[in-house]
Design an enzyme around this catalytic site. Structure first.
Site, PDB file in Angstrom:
ATOM      1  CB  THR A 292      -5.220  37.405 -24.658  1.00 48.94           C
ATOM      2  OG1 THR A 292      -4.222  37.584 -25.131  1.00 48.94           O
ATOM      3  CG2 THR A 292      -5.734  38.087 -23.812  1.00 48.94           C
ATOM      4  CG  ASP A 293      -0.611  34.128 -26.590  1.00 46.89           C
ATOM      5  OD1 ASP A 293      -1.641  35.715 -27.139  1.00 46.89           O
ATOM      6  OD2 ASP A 293       0.666  34.509 -26.739  1.00 46.89           O
TER       7      ASP A 293
ATOM      8  CE1 TYR B 228       3.347  40.942 -22.250  1.00 45.54           C
ATOM      9  CE2 TYR B 228       3.396  42.792 -23.827  1.00 45.54           C
ATOM     10  CZ  TYR B 228       2.867  42.087 -23.580  1.00 45.54           C
ATOM     11  OH  TYR B 228       1.705  41.458 -23.775  1.00 45.54           O
TER      12      TYR B 228
ATOM     13  CE  LYS C  89      -3.845  37.515 -28.780  1.00 47.21           C
ATOM     14  NZ  LYS C  89      -2.753  37.825 -27.697  1.00 47.21           N
TER      15      LYS C  89
ATOM     16  CB  THR D 225      -0.180  40.547 -21.425  1.00 45.27           C
ATOM     17  OG1 THR D 225       0.451  39.693 -22.921  1.00 45.27           O
ATOM     18  CG2 THR D 225      -0.730  41.754 -21.764  1.00 45.27           C
TER      19      THR D 225
ATOM     20  CD  GLU E 181     -15.372  19.835 -51.069  1.00 44.62           C
ATOM     21  OE1 GLU E 181     -13.832  19.596 -50.987  1.00 44.62           O
ATOM     22  OE2 GLU E 181     -16.055  20.691 -51.519  1.00 44.62           O
TER      23      GLU E 181
ATOM     24  CB  SER F  74      -1.972  31.626 -21.048  1.00 43.56           C
ATOM     25  OG  SER F  74      -2.339  32.210 -22.800  1.00 43.56           O
TER      26      SER F  74
HETATM   27  C1  SIN Z   1      -1.466  37.997 -23.396  1.00 40.25           C
HETATM   28  O1  SIN Z   1      -2.286  38.188 -22.361  1.00 40.25           O
HETATM   29  O2  SIN Z   1      -1.810  38.775 -24.209  1.00 40.25           O
HETATM   30  C2  SIN Z   1      -0.064  37.462 -24.219  1.00 40.25           C
HETATM   31  C3  SIN Z   1       0.486  36.342 -23.435  1.00 40.25           C
HETATM   32  C4  SIN Z   1      -0.606  35.682 -22.864  1.00 40.25           C
HETATM   33  O3  SIN Z   1      -1.143  34.891 -23.362  1.00 40.25           O
HETATM   34  O4  SIN Z   1       0.079  34.722 -21.486  1.00 40.25           O
END
Ligand code: SIN
Length: 364
Positions: free
Chosen positions: A127-128, A61, A200, A47, A321, A94
């Site tokens: 971020t994923d 997007y 995340k 992103t 467990e 990602s």
């Molecule tokens: C992001 O970057 O926030 C989402 C999309 C990705 O992980 O490429």
């Protein structure tokens, strides 16, 4: 003795004073008198390189569109804090991360950090799966020089896009001698987290990167990092994993625990060739009666089973467990399932002994 008047030096000093005054007037960071660090930005997509239809588009997007040169140009003050060079290593959202991309990235990072003309690396990333890439690098980078992952929750075209400031902070952090030897760092939203512990934690908010129970390790403020704690686990130069000659990684998958679960996912993944399975169990890594026999059979076929927890926090107790000694299983300690998967992949390039793999889970 009087120094003779030197017009060149006088003009240079006057220019420096003028630039400093201008920067101060604009509230921009003032170039330090010391030699600037050489920071390489490796762009991989996400992103942070995304574009939306309008300045208010923050959903729907397109990720991974803007190139590294544009990312750098969007933050002109970078020039004042480091000598920046950029490289587009790949360009993906990602969620499409693969072992091949990881190996390519890790090898490039190790090559660059071995050079005297590179002092630190900033990786722009979606971020994923950023936490996974960060932890993978934390285990395979062979350098104490700073490696910082940055991303963004808003695309580059959004009003108040968070990418530019995250890149700026990432570069400041990577250029900081204080960041050396602390393992791979994740820097978004003015916060510094250790690769091992960060996750995340929210789908869309800017403060999504958190280490819920173990805590962040520092903040970025006023053009510098402020550290308060460190991850206690081994990393980078102290880690035992060498990927330099690898083209692939062992296949390790994750199965999820939930009410009314069946053994079908375990059987399917073993049939598909999994060499290791992370069981993201409920609570303290508990196993459903319907799944336990499938895991026992998988182990008999040579598959390494790691008992993790879908809670994402806390220690999975060995022989708690489930009787891990009897099952010949490994527990994930505090690693979340997606990070346990990475450690097991790397463990399997070295050993199939569960006692040795368990040692690794208590070490990294
Ligand atoms: C992001 O970057 O926030 C989402 C999309 C990705 O992980 O490429």
């Amino acid at each position: 003795m009087q120094t003779p008047f030197n017009l060149g030096r006088y003009l240079a000093l006057a220019m420096l004073a003028l630039c400093t005054a201008t920067a101060q007037a604009k509230n921009e960071p003032v170039a330090p008198a010391v030699k600037l660090a050489n920071i390489r930005i490796l762009a991989t997509g996400g992103t942070i390189a995304g574009t939306g239809a309008t300045s208010t588009t923050t959903v729907g997007y397109a990720a991974a569109k803007v190139g590294v040169d544009q990312l750098i140009e969007a933050v002109p003050v970078l020039k004042q804090v480091a000598n920046i060079t950029g490289e587009q290593l790949f360009q993906v959202a990602s969620e499409n991360m693969t072992d091949e991309y990881w190996l390519k990235l890790a090898k490039r990072v190790n090559t660059l950090l071995a050079q005297d003309d590179v002092d630190g690396i900033v990786i722009t990333h979606g971020t994923d799966t950023l936490e996974e890439t960060a932890y993978f690098l934390n285990l395979v980078v062979k350098s104490r020089k700073p490696v910082v992952l940055v991303g963004a929750m808003r695309p580059s075209t959004a009003m108040s896009a968070d990418g530019p400031f995250n890149i700026y902070n990432g570069v400041v952090l990577a250029a900081s001698p204080e960041a050396a030897g602390k393992g791979v760092l994740v820097c978004l939203n003015d916060q510094i987290n250790a690769a091992r512990d960060v996750t995340k934690a929210s789908t869309a908010t800017l403060d999504t990167f958190r280490a819920p129970e173990l805590g962040l390790i520092g903040y970025m403020q006023n053009n510098k990092p402020h550290f308060y704690r460190l991850s206690a686990r081994k990393h980078t130069v102290d880690a035992e994993f060498d990927i330099s000659n690898l083209e692939t990684l062992p296949k390790v998958d994750i199965v999820y625990g939930y009410a009314n679960v069946t053994r079908a996912p375990v059987d399917a993944l073993v049939a598909a060739g999994a060499k290791g399975l992370i069981h993201a169990g409920v609570g303290d890594g508990s196993l459903h009666n319907a799944v336990k026999p499938a895991l026992i059979e998988a182990r008999k076929q040579g598959v390494i089973v790691v008992r993790g927890s879908r809670t994402g926090n806390g220690i999975v107790a060995r022989n708690g467990e489930a009787n891990d000694d009897e099952l010949d299983s490994v527990v994930s300690d505090t690693l979340n399932p997606q990070k346990a998967r990475i450690l097991l992949m790397l463990a399997l390039i070295k050993t199939h002994q569960t006692s040795d793999i368990q040692r690794m889970f208590y070490t990294y």
